[in-house]
Design a protein around this motif. Sequence first.
Motif, PDB file in Angstrom:
ATOM      1  N   GLU A 159     -19.931  11.974   0.181  1.00 37.88           N
ATOM      2  CA  GLU A 159     -20.174  10.616   0.662  1.00 37.88           C
ATOM      3  C   GLU A 159     -19.477   9.556  -0.190  1.00 37.88           C
ATOM      4  O   GLU A 159     -19.161   8.485   0.268  1.00 37.88           O
ATOM      5  CB  GLU A 159     -21.673  10.311   0.641  1.00 37.88           C
ATOM      6  CG  GLU A 159     -22.498  11.148   1.595  1.00 37.88           C
ATOM      7  CD  GLU A 159     -22.272  10.738   3.028  1.00 37.88           C
ATOM      8  OE1 GLU A 159     -22.329   9.533   3.313  1.00 37.88           O
ATOM      9  OE2 GLU A 159     -22.026  11.628   3.858  1.00 37.88           O
ATOM     10  N   GLU A 213       0.854  -1.187   0.000  1.00 37.24           N
ATOM     11  CA  GLU A 213       0.000   0.000   0.000  1.00 37.24           C
ATOM     12  C   GLU A 213       0.890   1.237   0.000  1.00 37.24           C
ATOM     13  O   GLU A 213       1.782   1.351   0.827  1.00 37.24           O
ATOM     14  CB  GLU A 213      -0.913  -0.033   1.239  1.00 37.24           C
ATOM     15  CG  GLU A 213      -1.632   1.264   1.543  1.00 37.24           C
ATOM     16  CD  GLU A 213      -2.470   1.823   0.381  1.00 37.24           C
ATOM     17  OE1 GLU A 213      -3.254   1.067  -0.205  1.00 37.24           O
ATOM     18  OE2 GLU A 213      -2.286   3.021   0.070  1.00 37.24           O
ATOM     19  N   PHE A 229     -18.532  -0.882  -3.664  1.00 39.56           N
ATOM     20  CA  PHE A 229     -17.851  -1.882  -2.832  1.00 39.56           C
ATOM     21  C   PHE A 229     -18.155  -3.296  -3.315  1.00 39.56           C
ATOM     22  O   PHE A 229     -17.288  -4.157  -3.311  1.00 39.56           O
ATOM     23  CB  PHE A 229     -18.240  -1.737  -1.355  1.00 39.56           C
ATOM     24  CG  PHE A 229     -17.388  -0.719  -0.630  1.00 39.56           C
ATOM     25  CD1 PHE A 229     -16.024  -0.643  -0.858  1.00 39.56           C
ATOM     26  CD2 PHE A 229     -17.958   0.158   0.288  1.00 39.56           C
ATOM     27  CE1 PHE A 229     -15.228   0.294  -0.202  1.00 39.56           C
ATOM     28  CE2 PHE A 229     -17.175   1.092   0.947  1.00 39.56           C
ATOM     29  CZ  PHE A 229     -15.812   1.162   0.706  1.00 39.56           C
ATOM     30  N   GLU A 271     -11.788  -0.773  -8.389  1.00 36.51           N
ATOM     31  CA  GLU A 271     -12.093   0.433  -9.161  1.00 36.51           C
ATOM     32  C   GLU A 271     -11.073   0.734 -10.254  1.00 36.51           C
ATOM     33  O   GLU A 271     -11.324   1.576 -11.125  1.00 36.51           O
ATOM     34  CB  GLU A 271     -12.189   1.609  -8.191  1.00 36.51           C
ATOM     35  CG  GLU A 271     -13.207   2.649  -8.603  1.00 36.51           C
ATOM     36  CD  GLU A 271     -13.212   3.814  -7.640  1.00 36.51           C
ATOM     37  OE1 GLU A 271     -13.460   3.589  -6.434  1.00 36.51           O
ATOM     38  OE2 GLU A 271     -12.959   4.944  -8.079  1.00 36.51           O
TER      39      GLU A 271
HETATM   40  C1  LIG Z   1     -15.695   9.401   0.455  1.00 30.98           C
HETATM   41  C2  LIG Z   1     -16.067   8.109  -0.204  1.00 30.98           C
HETATM   42  C3  LIG Z   1     -17.064   7.308   0.340  1.00 30.98           C
HETATM   43  C4  LIG Z   1     -17.446   6.117  -0.283  1.00 30.98           C
HETATM   44  N1  LIG Z   1     -18.445   5.364   0.270  1.00 30.98           N
HETATM   45  C5  LIG Z   1     -18.838   4.227  -0.351  1.00 30.98           C
HETATM   46  C6  LIG Z   1     -19.859   3.400   0.217  1.00 30.98           C
HETATM   47  O1  LIG Z   1     -20.359   3.641   1.330  1.00 30.98           O
HETATM   48  N2  LIG Z   1     -20.244   2.291  -0.489  1.00 30.98           N
HETATM   49  C7  LIG Z   1     -19.681   1.953  -1.702  1.00 30.98           C
HETATM   50  O2  LIG Z   1     -20.070   0.941  -2.282  1.00 30.98           O
HETATM   51  N3  LIG Z   1     -18.683   2.699  -2.218  1.00 30.98           N
HETATM   52  C8  LIG Z   1     -18.255   3.808  -1.575  1.00 30.98           C
HETATM   53  N4  LIG Z   1     -17.236   4.559  -2.119  1.00 30.98           N
HETATM   54  C9  LIG Z   1     -16.538   4.031  -3.305  1.00 30.98           C
HETATM   55  C10 LIG Z   1     -15.576   2.931  -2.806  1.00 30.98           C
HETATM   56  O3  LIG Z   1     -14.888   3.430  -1.676  1.00 30.98           O
HETATM   57  C11 LIG Z   1     -14.577   2.531  -3.868  1.00 30.98           C
HETATM   58  O4  LIG Z   1     -15.239   2.185  -5.055  1.00 30.98           O
HETATM   59  C12 LIG Z   1     -13.747   1.359  -3.346  1.00 30.98           C
HETATM   60  O5  LIG Z   1     -13.029   1.760  -2.203  1.00 30.98           O
HETATM   61  C13 LIG Z   1     -12.786   0.848  -4.404  1.00 30.98           C
HETATM   62  O6  LIG Z   1     -11.952  -0.102  -3.785  1.00 30.98           O
HETATM   63  P1  LIG Z   1     -10.522  -0.421  -4.387  1.00 30.98           P
HETATM   64  O7  LIG Z   1      -9.878  -1.344  -3.439  1.00 30.98           O
HETATM   65  O8  LIG Z   1     -10.649  -0.787  -5.803  1.00 30.98           O
HETATM   66  O9  LIG Z   1      -9.758   0.997  -4.390  1.00 30.98           O
HETATM   67  P2  LIG Z   1      -9.277   1.888  -3.168  1.00 30.98           P
HETATM   68  O10 LIG Z   1     -10.159   1.748  -2.008  1.00 30.98           O
HETATM   69  O11 LIG Z   1      -9.096   3.263  -3.748  1.00 30.98           O
HETATM   70  O12 LIG Z   1      -7.873   1.287  -2.789  1.00 30.98           O
HETATM   71  C14 LIG Z   1      -6.763   1.344  -3.672  1.00 30.98           C
HETATM   72  C15 LIG Z   1      -5.505   1.479  -2.841  1.00 30.98           C
HETATM   73  O13 LIG Z   1      -4.376   1.345  -3.690  1.00 30.98           O
HETATM   74  C16 LIG Z   1      -3.358   2.219  -3.252  1.00 30.98           C
HETATM   75  N5  LIG Z   1      -2.426   2.420  -4.379  1.00 30.98           N
HETATM   76  C17 LIG Z   1      -2.636   3.125  -5.520  1.00 30.98           C
HETATM   77  N6  LIG Z   1      -1.560   3.049  -6.335  1.00 30.98           N
HETATM   78  C18 LIG Z   1      -0.633   2.292  -5.705  1.00 30.98           C
HETATM   79  C19 LIG Z   1       0.672   1.841  -6.028  1.00 30.98           C
HETATM   80  N7  LIG Z   1       1.255   2.162  -7.189  1.00 30.98           N
HETATM   81  N8  LIG Z   1       1.363   1.081  -5.135  1.00 30.98           N
HETATM   82  C20 LIG Z   1       0.770   0.728  -3.955  1.00 30.98           C
HETATM   83  N9  LIG Z   1      -0.473   1.117  -3.590  1.00 30.98           N
HETATM   84  C21 LIG Z   1      -1.178   1.869  -4.452  1.00 30.98           C
HETATM   85  C22 LIG Z   1      -4.138   3.470  -2.849  1.00 30.98           C
HETATM   86  O14 LIG Z   1      -3.398   4.268  -1.946  1.00 30.98           O
HETATM   87  C23 LIG Z   1      -5.369   2.843  -2.192  1.00 30.98           C
HETATM   88  O15 LIG Z   1      -5.222   2.655  -0.807  1.00 30.98           O
HETATM   89  C24 LIG Z   1     -16.819   5.725  -1.493  1.00 30.98           C
HETATM   90  C25 LIG Z   1     -15.803   6.525  -2.040  1.00 30.98           C
HETATM   91  C26 LIG Z   1     -15.426   7.697  -1.411  1.00 30.98           C
HETATM   92  C27 LIG Z   1     -14.332   8.521  -2.007  1.00 30.98           C
END
Ligand SMILES: Cc1cc2nc3c(=O)[nH]c(=O)nc-3n(C[C@H](O)[C@H](O)[C@H](O)COP(=O)(O)OP(=O)(O)OC[C@H]3O[C@@H](n4cnc5c(N)ncnc54)[C@H](O)[C@@H]3O)c2cc1C
Length: 417
Positions: free
Chosen positions: A354, A42, A398, A385
């Motif tokens: 949100e 991370e 999520f 995402e």
């Molecule tokens: C304020 C907010 C509230 C939300 N609330 C909801 C909700 O209640 N319900 C819902 O369904 N969705 C919600 N969402 C959307 C949801 O949070 C995202 O769609 C979801 O978190 C995507 O998960 P992910 O693991 O793909 O990406 P992320 O959660 O963005 O995680 C990706 C991680 O990768 C890390 N990263 C990036 N590049 C690198 C790299 N090169 N090397 C190492 N690490 C790296 C980032 O720092 C990050 O921690 C919300 C979004 C926001 C912004």
Amino acid sequence: MDAPLKSSDSFDLIVLGGGAAGFFGALAACGHNPALRVMILEKSPRLLAKVRISGGGRCNVTHDETDPSRFASHYPRGQKAMRQLLRKFSAADTRAWFERLGVKLKTEPDGRMFPVTNDSMTIVNCLLHRAQQAGIEIGTSVEVVSVTRQVTGFILSTSTGGALSCRNLLVATGGSPKNDSYDWLRALGVAIVPPVPSLFTLNCPGSPLKDLMGISVGSAELKLAGTVLRQSGPLLITHWGLSGPAALRLSAWGARHLKEMNYAATVLINWTTLPDEDSVRQVIGARASEVPGRGIENNPLFHLPARLWKRLCGLAGISPDTIWGELARKDKNRLVENLYHFSIAMKGKTTFKEEFVTCGGVDLPGVNLTTMEHKKITGLYFAGEVLDIDGETGGFNFQAAWTTGWVAGRAIAESRR
Ligand SMILES: Cc1cc2nc3c(=O)[nH]c(=O)nc-3n(C[C@H](O)[C@H](O)[C@H](O)COP(=O)(O)OP(=O)(O)OC[C@H]3O[C@@H](n4cnc5c(N)ncnc54)[C@H](O)[C@@H]3O)c2cc1C
């Protein structure tokens, strides 16, 4: 849990990104093959940062809808893929997964599902605890700056100057509206759909409704003039424009079009939920015959809040003391117009506090949806995402992270590489 990184370290699986999709992918891989050596990297100091702040601190984990086709209809991008993927890991599977680990979920009347604790830390702690139990190694504040393909597997160079090798790489780096954030993936040969923001509220700086901020309507239909884009649902008037589920849904389905228009568009609001203008005209005509002596302004139709109704009448040129029996034809026409397609100019967007997500990312035709592996790059998997999949607000984003993470993790465990 954090392990010091050594250049000699070699893993069965490295997961890039300690978010929802990354954790779920790592846990699914270990769950299907506990012998795997797995590491999550991370780049920030915080794990599961978005889960922590999600859903206003309550984490809207998923949505209560069992039919995969109906569930998938909430994804403006990746609908077909989600229909297929949800058959492998659905919202019901998410619920069962968390409940097996002692996290109970509850459903709100609009279908959104939250932990019964109303606290996103319940989800965060569950994932962290399970990762610890599974022996997953975790490196925080480590950004992977380049990835090189080997005959089998990959060498990762990190921002701290280290290098790690792995046989399988799960990219779960999340979304980003910046096009160059994906350059390192393009360099590997991964096709990227240009990213643009989704899930934002609509700025309407010249809105004649501005001072009615805080007023909400249970159901309204929003249309983008000159397009087929339309969405219905609760609508909230804010001091900057329009918000609420109807506005957010329109922003999601219109994400690419609105970007092309530089967020300048005409939004038409149907406050009545009736399917056509004639039906609105008939309701007004019927009211005029039923209570001809009553004042129009104090006699709202369509369950509209009194202040909004008064404003719509005022903007139609109807003076405050006009009674239904005296409604002039031209005023009636203007009232129908205001009720059925109230026109409001959008200029700009505001990020929804949100939840906001990225439309675009890893192009789905390049990914094998049975495994989430790249079709041409053996051992390279994707989840969450970073993919060109995004949903409406309501737990759909999520669920895409859980589903794609689980499918990728299981496939990696079964790949025997
Ligand atoms: C304020 C907010 C509230 C939300 N609330 C909801 C909700 O209640 N319900 C819902 O369904 N969705 C919600 N969402 C959307 C949801 O949070 C995202 O769609 C979801 O978190 C995507 O998960 P992910 O693991 O793909 O990406 P992320 O959660 O963005 O995680 C990706 C991680 O990768 C890390 N990263 C990036 N590049 C690198 C790299 N090169 N090397 C190492 N690490 C790296 C980032 O720092 C990050 O921690 C919300 C979004 C926001 C912004």
